[in-house]
Motif scaffolding. Structure first.
Motif, PDB file in Angstrom:
ATOM      1  N   GLN A 190     111.218  44.675 144.992  1.00 27.21           N
ATOM      2  CA  GLN A 190     111.409  45.536 146.167  1.00 27.21           C
ATOM      3  C   GLN A 190     110.603  45.021 147.358  1.00 27.21           C
ATOM      4  O   GLN A 190     111.021  45.170 148.506  1.00 27.21           O
ATOM      5  CB  GLN A 190     111.014  46.976 145.835  1.00 27.21           C
ATOM      6  CG  GLN A 190     111.363  47.973 146.905  1.00 27.21           C
ATOM      7  CD  GLN A 190     111.126  49.401 146.465  1.00 27.21           C
ATOM      8  OE1 GLN A 190     111.254  49.743 145.286  1.00 27.21           O
ATOM      9  NE2 GLN A 190     110.771  50.261 147.403  1.00 27.21           N
ATOM     10  N   LEU A 191     109.463  44.375 147.091  1.00 27.93           N
ATOM     11  CA  LEU A 191     108.635  43.810 148.164  1.00 27.93           C
ATOM     12  C   LEU A 191     109.035  42.379 148.504  1.00 27.93           C
ATOM     13  O   LEU A 191     108.386  41.734 149.322  1.00 27.93           O
ATOM     14  CB  LEU A 191     107.162  43.877 147.779  1.00 27.93           C
ATOM     15  CG  LEU A 191     106.565  45.285 147.717  1.00 27.93           C
ATOM     16  CD1 LEU A 191     105.103  45.230 147.293  1.00 27.93           C
ATOM     17  CD2 LEU A 191     106.712  45.999 149.048  1.00 27.93           C
ATOM     18  N   GLY A 192     110.080  41.856 147.843  1.00 25.59           N
ATOM     19  CA  GLY A 192     110.552  40.507 148.149  1.00 25.59           C
ATOM     20  C   GLY A 192     109.922  39.416 147.318  1.00 25.59           C
ATOM     21  O   GLY A 192     110.129  38.232 147.584  1.00 25.59           O
ATOM     22  N   GLY A 193     109.153  39.804 146.300  1.00 24.73           N
ATOM     23  CA  GLY A 193     108.539  38.811 145.416  1.00 24.73           C
ATOM     24  C   GLY A 193     109.530  38.270 144.402  1.00 24.73           C
ATOM     25  O   GLY A 193     110.530  38.925 144.079  1.00 24.73           O
ATOM     26  N   ASN A 194     109.249  37.071 143.917  1.00 26.99           N
ATOM     27  CA  ASN A 194     110.028  36.453 142.845  1.00 26.99           C
ATOM     28  C   ASN A 194     109.273  36.647 141.533  1.00 26.99           C
ATOM     29  O   ASN A 194     108.052  36.535 141.505  1.00 26.99           O
ATOM     30  CB  ASN A 194     110.198  34.948 143.093  1.00 26.99           C
ATOM     31  CG  ASN A 194     110.854  34.666 144.420  1.00 26.99           C
ATOM     32  OD1 ASN A 194     111.825  35.299 144.788  1.00 26.99           O
ATOM     33  ND2 ASN A 194     110.300  33.710 145.158  1.00 26.99           N
ATOM     34  N   PHE A 223      95.201  39.025 142.145  1.00 26.29           N
ATOM     35  CA  PHE A 223      95.654  40.052 141.211  1.00 26.29           C
ATOM     36  C   PHE A 223      96.083  41.286 141.985  1.00 26.29           C
ATOM     37  O   PHE A 223      95.391  41.734 142.906  1.00 26.29           O
ATOM     38  CB  PHE A 223      94.553  40.429 140.223  1.00 26.29           C
ATOM     39  CG  PHE A 223      94.955  41.522 139.272  1.00 26.29           C
ATOM     40  CD1 PHE A 223      95.786  41.240 138.196  1.00 26.29           C
ATOM     41  CD2 PHE A 223      94.533  42.824 139.469  1.00 26.29           C
ATOM     42  CE1 PHE A 223      96.197  42.255 137.332  1.00 26.29           C
ATOM     43  CE2 PHE A 223      94.934  43.844 138.603  1.00 26.29           C
ATOM     44  CZ  PHE A 223      95.756  43.553 137.537  1.00 26.29           C
ATOM     45  N   VAL A 224      97.224  41.861 141.593  1.00 28.20           N
ATOM     46  CA  VAL A 224      97.764  43.066 142.210  1.00 28.20           C
ATOM     47  C   VAL A 224      97.818  44.168 141.154  1.00 28.20           C
ATOM     48  O   VAL A 224      98.532  44.027 140.157  1.00 28.20           O
ATOM     49  CB  VAL A 224      99.187  42.813 142.768  1.00 28.20           C
ATOM     50  CG1 VAL A 224      99.783  44.100 143.309  1.00 28.20           C
ATOM     51  CG2 VAL A 224      99.168  41.725 143.828  1.00 28.20           C
ATOM     52  N   PRO A 225      97.079  45.266 141.366  1.00 30.12           N
ATOM     53  CA  PRO A 225      97.167  46.375 140.415  1.00 30.12           C
ATOM     54  C   PRO A 225      98.418  47.218 140.647  1.00 30.12           C
ATOM     55  O   PRO A 225      98.782  47.507 141.784  1.00 30.12           O
ATOM     56  CB  PRO A 225      95.903  47.191 140.698  1.00 30.12           C
ATOM     57  CG  PRO A 225      95.563  46.891 142.119  1.00 30.12           C
ATOM     58  CD  PRO A 225      96.069  45.493 142.396  1.00 30.12           C
ATOM     59  N   ILE A 226      99.058  47.566 139.563  1.00 26.47           N
ATOM     60  CA  ILE A 226     100.169  48.519 139.587  1.00 26.47           C
ATOM     61  C   ILE A 226      99.621  49.792 138.957  1.00 26.47           C
ATOM     62  O   ILE A 226      99.159  49.769 137.813  1.00 26.47           O
ATOM     63  CB  ILE A 226     101.389  47.982 138.811  1.00 26.47           C
ATOM     64  CG1 ILE A 226     101.885  46.688 139.454  1.00 26.47           C
ATOM     65  CG2 ILE A 226     102.494  49.035 138.752  1.00 26.47           C
ATOM     66  CD1 ILE A 226     102.952  45.969 138.656  1.00 26.47           C
ATOM     67  N   SER A 272      96.217  53.290 149.963  1.00 29.98           N
ATOM     68  CA  SER A 272      96.934  52.930 151.177  1.00 29.98           C
ATOM     69  C   SER A 272      98.425  53.195 150.988  1.00 29.98           C
ATOM     70  O   SER A 272      98.837  53.807 149.998  1.00 29.98           O
ATOM     71  CB  SER A 272      96.670  51.446 151.493  1.00 29.98           C
ATOM     72  OG  SER A 272      97.146  51.113 152.779  1.00 29.98           O
ATOM     73  N   ASP A 273      99.242  52.733 151.929  1.00 28.65           N
ATOM     74  CA  ASP A 273     100.687  52.932 151.836  1.00 28.65           C
ATOM     75  C   ASP A 273     101.231  52.263 150.573  1.00 28.65           C
ATOM     76  O   ASP A 273     100.865  51.125 150.268  1.00 28.65           O
ATOM     77  CB  ASP A 273     101.393  52.336 153.053  1.00 28.65           C
ATOM     78  CG  ASP A 273     101.098  53.102 154.336  1.00 28.65           C
ATOM     79  OD1 ASP A 273     100.816  54.311 154.249  1.00 28.65           O
ATOM     80  OD2 ASP A 273     101.149  52.482 155.404  1.00 28.65           O
ATOM     81  N   THR A 274     102.122  52.963 149.877  1.00 29.99           N
ATOM     82  CA  THR A 274     102.653  52.453 148.615  1.00 29.99           C
ATOM     83  C   THR A 274     104.170  52.541 148.567  1.00 29.99           C
ATOM     84  O   THR A 274     104.786  53.271 149.339  1.00 29.99           O
ATOM     85  CB  THR A 274     102.100  53.246 147.407  1.00 29.99           C
ATOM     86  OG1 THR A 274     102.517  54.609 147.517  1.00 29.99           O
ATOM     87  CG2 THR A 274     100.590  53.163 147.318  1.00 29.99           C
ATOM     88  N   SER A 283     102.223  48.692 149.507  1.00 23.68           N
ATOM     89  CA  SER A 283     103.411  48.138 150.165  1.00 23.68           C
ATOM     90  C   SER A 283     103.157  46.766 150.795  1.00 23.68           C
ATOM     91  O   SER A 283     104.106  46.053 151.099  1.00 23.68           O
ATOM     92  CB  SER A 283     103.948  49.120 151.204  1.00 23.68           C
ATOM     93  OG  SER A 283     102.948  49.427 152.154  1.00 23.68           O
ATOM     94  N   ASP A 284     101.888  46.390 150.957  1.00 24.90           N
ATOM     95  CA  ASP A 284     101.571  45.066 151.512  1.00 24.90           C
ATOM     96  C   ASP A 284     100.978  44.112 150.469  1.00 24.90           C
ATOM     97  O   ASP A 284     100.408  43.082 150.805  1.00 24.90           O
ATOM     98  CB  ASP A 284     100.602  45.206 152.695  1.00 24.90           C
ATOM     99  CG  ASP A 284      99.261  45.814 152.304  1.00 24.90           C
ATOM    100  OD1 ASP A 284      99.087  46.229 151.126  1.00 24.90           O
ATOM    101  OD2 ASP A 284      98.376  45.893 153.174  1.00 24.90           O
TER     102      ASP A 284
END
Length: 170
Positions: A136-140, A74-77, A85-87, A105-106
Protein backbone atom coordinates in the motif's frame (compact mmCIF):
# COMPACT_ATOMS: atom_id res chain seq x y z
CA UNK A 1 22.19 -29.82 17.95
CA UNK A 2 19.45 -28.38 15.76
CA UNK A 3 17.52 -25.19 16.43
CA UNK A 4 14.48 -27.35 17.21
CA UNK A 5 16.33 -28.51 20.33
CA UNK A 6 16.12 -24.93 21.60
CA UNK A 7 12.41 -24.42 20.92
CA UNK A 8 10.12 -25.58 23.72
CA UNK A 9 6.87 -27.23 22.63
CA UNK A 10 3.97 -26.70 25.01
CA UNK A 11 0.94 -28.94 24.44
CA UNK A 12 -2.60 -27.58 24.76
CA UNK A 13 -1.57 -23.91 24.87
CA UNK A 14 -3.29 -21.50 24.54
CA UNK A 15 -6.16 -23.97 24.12
CA UNK A 16 -6.61 -27.75 23.91
CA UNK A 17 -5.25 -29.26 20.71
CA UNK A 18 -2.70 -26.51 20.05
CA UNK A 19 1.00 -27.41 20.21
CA UNK A 20 2.62 -24.04 20.99
CA UNK A 21 6.18 -23.45 19.78
CA UNK A 22 7.86 -21.30 22.43
CA UNK A 23 10.93 -19.45 21.13
CA UNK A 24 11.79 -17.90 24.51
CA UNK A 25 14.09 -20.83 25.23
CA UNK A 26 16.01 -20.04 22.02
CA UNK A 27 16.09 -16.32 22.83
CA UNK A 28 17.43 -17.08 26.33
CA UNK A 29 20.55 -18.68 24.88
CA UNK A 30 22.66 -15.81 23.52
CA UNK A 31 24.86 -18.04 21.40
CA UNK A 32 21.95 -19.90 19.76
CA UNK A 33 19.96 -16.68 19.29
CA UNK A 34 22.95 -15.13 17.49
CA UNK A 35 23.39 -18.30 15.42
CA UNK A 36 19.72 -18.23 14.44
CA UNK A 37 19.95 -14.61 13.24
CA UNK A 38 23.24 -15.35 11.45
CA UNK A 39 21.64 -18.34 9.71
CA UNK A 40 18.63 -16.28 8.62
CA UNK A 41 21.06 -13.65 7.31
CA UNK A 42 22.67 -16.32 5.11
CA UNK A 43 19.26 -17.58 3.97
CA UNK A 44 18.21 -14.11 2.74
CA UNK A 45 21.59 -13.10 1.28
CA UNK A 46 20.28 -13.62 -2.28
CA UNK A 47 17.48 -11.09 -1.75
CA UNK A 48 17.80 -7.36 -2.45
CA UNK A 49 16.70 -5.81 0.85
CA UNK A 50 16.44 -2.11 1.74
CA UNK A 51 14.33 -2.51 4.90
CA UNK A 52 12.96 -5.18 7.18
CA UNK A 53 9.42 -4.93 8.55
CA UNK A 54 8.27 -7.05 11.47
CA UNK A 55 4.85 -7.40 13.10
CA UNK A 56 4.65 -7.09 16.85
CA UNK A 57 5.76 -8.53 19.06
CA UNK A 58 7.97 -11.42 18.08
CA UNK A 59 8.62 -9.97 14.64
CA UNK A 60 10.61 -7.34 16.53
CA UNK A 61 12.94 -9.92 18.12
CA UNK A 62 13.59 -11.52 14.73
CA UNK A 63 13.41 -8.53 12.39
CA UNK A 64 15.38 -5.92 14.35
CA UNK A 65 18.52 -8.02 14.93
CA UNK A 66 18.34 -9.29 11.34
CA UNK A 67 18.11 -5.68 10.09
CA UNK A 68 21.15 -4.82 12.24
CA UNK A 69 23.08 -7.80 10.86
CA UNK A 70 22.25 -6.78 7.28
CA UNK A 71 22.89 -3.08 7.86
CA UNK A 72 19.38 -2.02 6.85
CA UNK A 73 16.55 -0.22 8.64
CA UNK A 74 13.70 -1.77 10.59
CA UNK A 75 10.00 -0.87 10.35
CA UNK A 76 7.68 -1.95 13.18
CA UNK A 77 4.21 -3.14 12.29
CA UNK A 78 1.97 -2.61 15.30
CA UNK A 79 -1.54 -3.16 16.52
CA UNK A 80 -3.91 -0.30 15.89
CA UNK A 81 -3.41 2.72 18.18
CA UNK A 82 0.20 1.92 19.13
CA UNK A 83 2.10 4.13 16.67
CA UNK A 84 2.46 7.86 17.47
CA UNK A 85 2.29 9.41 13.98
CA UNK A 86 0.10 9.14 10.87
CA UNK A 87 -0.60 5.50 9.99
CA UNK A 88 -2.18 3.23 7.46
CA UNK A 89 -4.14 0.28 8.84
CA UNK A 90 -5.62 -2.96 7.58
CA UNK A 91 -8.15 -5.18 9.37
CA UNK A 92 -7.66 -8.92 9.17
CA UNK A 93 -9.41 -12.04 10.43
CA UNK A 94 -8.30 -13.98 13.48
CA UNK A 95 -9.49 -17.44 14.39
CA UNK A 96 -12.15 -15.88 16.64
CA UNK A 97 -12.66 -12.30 15.55
CA UNK A 98 -10.75 -9.51 13.85
CA UNK A 99 -7.70 -7.34 14.51
CA UNK A 100 -5.93 -4.41 12.85
CA UNK A 101 -2.28 -3.89 11.98
CA UNK A 102 -0.76 -0.47 11.38
CA UNK A 103 2.39 1.05 9.95
CA UNK A 104 3.57 4.66 9.84
CA UNK A 105 2.45 6.16 6.54
CA UNK A 106 5.99 7.43 5.87
CA UNK A 107 7.82 4.22 6.89
CA UNK A 108 8.47 2.97 3.37
CA UNK A 109 9.34 4.90 0.25
CA UNK A 110 7.91 3.72 -3.07
CA UNK A 111 10.21 1.18 -4.71
CA UNK A 112 12.02 0.10 -1.53
CA UNK A 113 12.56 -3.66 -1.21
CA UNK A 114 11.17 -4.92 2.08
CA UNK A 115 11.74 -8.26 3.81
CA UNK A 116 8.98 -9.26 6.23
CA UNK A 117 10.41 -11.05 9.29
CA UNK A 118 8.55 -12.83 12.08
CA UNK A 119 8.97 -15.70 14.49
CA UNK A 120 6.29 -17.94 13.00
CA UNK A 121 4.50 -18.65 9.74
CA UNK A 122 1.27 -20.47 10.59
CA UNK A 123 -1.93 -19.63 8.69
CA UNK A 124 -0.36 -16.59 7.01
CA UNK A 125 -2.93 -14.02 8.17
CA UNK A 126 -0.57 -11.66 9.96
CA UNK A 127 2.09 -11.89 7.26
CA UNK A 128 -0.30 -11.41 4.33
CA UNK A 129 -1.65 -8.32 6.10
CA UNK A 130 1.92 -7.09 6.61
CA UNK A 131 2.58 -7.62 2.89
CA UNK A 132 -0.54 -5.59 2.04
CA UNK A 133 0.66 -2.70 4.25
CA UNK A 134 4.07 -2.64 2.54
CA UNK A 135 2.50 -2.73 -0.92
CA UNK A 136 0.00 0.00 0.00
CA UNK A 137 2.98 2.32 0.62
CA UNK A 138 4.56 1.35 -2.72
CA UNK A 139 7.15 -1.04 -1.32
CA UNK A 140 8.26 -4.22 -3.07
CA UNK A 141 8.25 -7.51 -1.17
CA UNK A 142 11.80 -8.88 -1.25
CA UNK A 143 10.71 -11.98 0.68
CA UNK A 144 9.72 -13.26 4.10
CA UNK A 145 11.88 -14.87 6.80
CA UNK A 146 10.74 -16.91 9.80
CA UNK A 147 12.30 -18.77 12.69
CA UNK A 148 9.52 -21.37 12.49
CA UNK A 149 7.10 -22.55 9.83
CA UNK A 150 4.13 -24.79 10.63
CA UNK A 151 3.85 -26.45 7.22
CA UNK A 152 0.53 -28.22 7.92
CA UNK A 153 -1.24 -24.86 8.32
CA UNK A 154 -0.27 -23.90 4.75
CA UNK A 155 0.51 -20.22 5.39
CA UNK A 156 2.54 -20.14 2.17
CA UNK A 157 -0.71 -20.33 0.22
CA UNK A 158 -1.56 -16.78 1.41
CA UNK A 159 1.80 -15.51 0.11
CA UNK A 160 1.86 -16.38 -3.61
CA UNK A 161 5.03 -15.28 -5.34
CA UNK A 162 6.80 -14.40 -2.07
CA UNK A 163 10.29 -15.87 -1.54
CA UNK A 164 9.95 -17.55 1.88
CA UNK A 165 12.74 -18.88 4.10
CA UNK A 166 12.24 -20.69 7.42
CA UNK A 167 14.89 -21.75 9.89
CA UNK A 168 12.84 -24.64 11.32
CA UNK A 169 9.81 -26.42 9.86
CA UNK A 170 7.30 -28.51 11.81
Amino acid sequence: MSFKDYIRVIPDFPQPGISFKDITTLLNDGDKYRQAIDELKKMVAHMKIDLIAGPEARGFVVGAPLAYALGVGFVPIRKSGKLPSDTIEIEYDLEYGKDRLAMHSDAIKPGQNVLIADDLLATGGTISTSVQLVKQLGGNIAGAAFLIELADLNGRAKLPGVDIVSLVTY
